[in-house]
Design an enzyme around this catalytic site. Sequence first.
Site, PDB file in Angstrom:
ATOM      1  N   PRO A  40       0.772  -1.192  -0.029  1.00 57.42           N
ATOM      2  CG  PRO A  40      -0.483  -1.576   1.775  1.00 57.42           C
ATOM      3  CD  PRO A  40       0.704  -1.878   1.281  1.00 57.42           C
ATOM      4  CD  GLU A  41       3.718   3.520  -3.503  1.00 60.06           C
ATOM      5  OE1 GLU A  41       4.120   4.653  -3.357  1.00 60.06           O
ATOM      6  OE2 GLU A  41       4.364   2.424  -4.400  1.00 60.06           O
ATOM      7  CE  LYS A  78       4.660   3.974   1.934  1.00 57.21           C
ATOM      8  NZ  LYS A  78       4.933   2.636   1.460  1.00 57.21           N
ATOM      9  NE  ARG A 126      11.498  -1.578  -3.697  1.00 57.11           N
ATOM     10  CZ  ARG A 126      10.569  -0.875  -3.116  1.00 57.11           C
ATOM     11  NH1 ARG A 126      11.412   0.009  -2.181  1.00 57.11           N
ATOM     12  NH2 ARG A 126       9.327  -0.803  -3.062  1.00 57.11           N
TER      13      ARG A 126
END
Length: 287
Positions: free
Chosen positions: A2-3, A58, A277
């Site tokens: 989740p961002e 977040k 990444r």
Amino acid sequence: MPELPEIEIVKQSLYKNIKFKKIKKIIVKNRNLRFKLASNFKNILNNKKIVNISRFSKYIIINLENSYFCIFHLGMSGTIHIVKKNNKNLITNVSFYNSPLIPKKHNHIEFFFNNLKVIYNDPRRFGFFKIFSSQRKLFNYFNRYGPEPFDKKFNINYLKKKLKGKSKNIKNYLLDQKFVSGIGNIYANEILFFCKINPSLESKKLSLENYKKLIYYSKYILISAIKKGGSTIKNFTNTNGKLGSFQKNFNVYQRENLKCLIKNCCGIIKKKKISNRSTFYCNMCQK
Ligand SMILES: [Zn+2]
């Protein structure tokens, strides 16, 4: 994972549904999240009214009437579900990346309110909850983080101060939460695409124009995602769980070997690893 935009949507859903409501009961099925749930967790939250719900980076921050704060982070796979008493069959996931059909065995904590319950589900258990007894302690905890892109502190002087003379590449800076809070891998890729900056560029080579673009597009990309996420949420409760349209809105993320979407650009989206990444960029407009 989740961002920030997803967390913002979760926050808005919780705000709408449980602000000013009292937690009537809590069932903890599994304390072993990323950090073990505090032993006084139930005692502190039980029978308390929620006076505010906010977000930093977040994290969701729940402000209780006893001046305690409960914060949580969804980790890699956490989701929040709202189950209404009189409407049991609706899709309950308030997030927008993850499938609404998540096995119940991963429901770790349930919070009961008068007419609904809030469920924390997390298959990989990288998410966590923390309790703070005062605002000062909460602020101390967040001290380690840099400003959000929405913060006035995220300005040209700040970028100059932090990036001048630095050889670390700009993509790694965008992912560094001490530099800027709340930008994850998906949006770091998208922001750099809009800025037309190569993700591998050494930060010391950024121009004043690049700084301005980074500030502008960091906000723009996250706000657009929040808006789209909000509409996805609205839609998916009445489209029987046809999810996934949100992902189609990305310009570079997971578009390897596809054509660049910028008009008149004949570039192709390339993929490479930067600090392990996945990094996506256009080989023409982000040279
Ligand atoms: Zn391009």
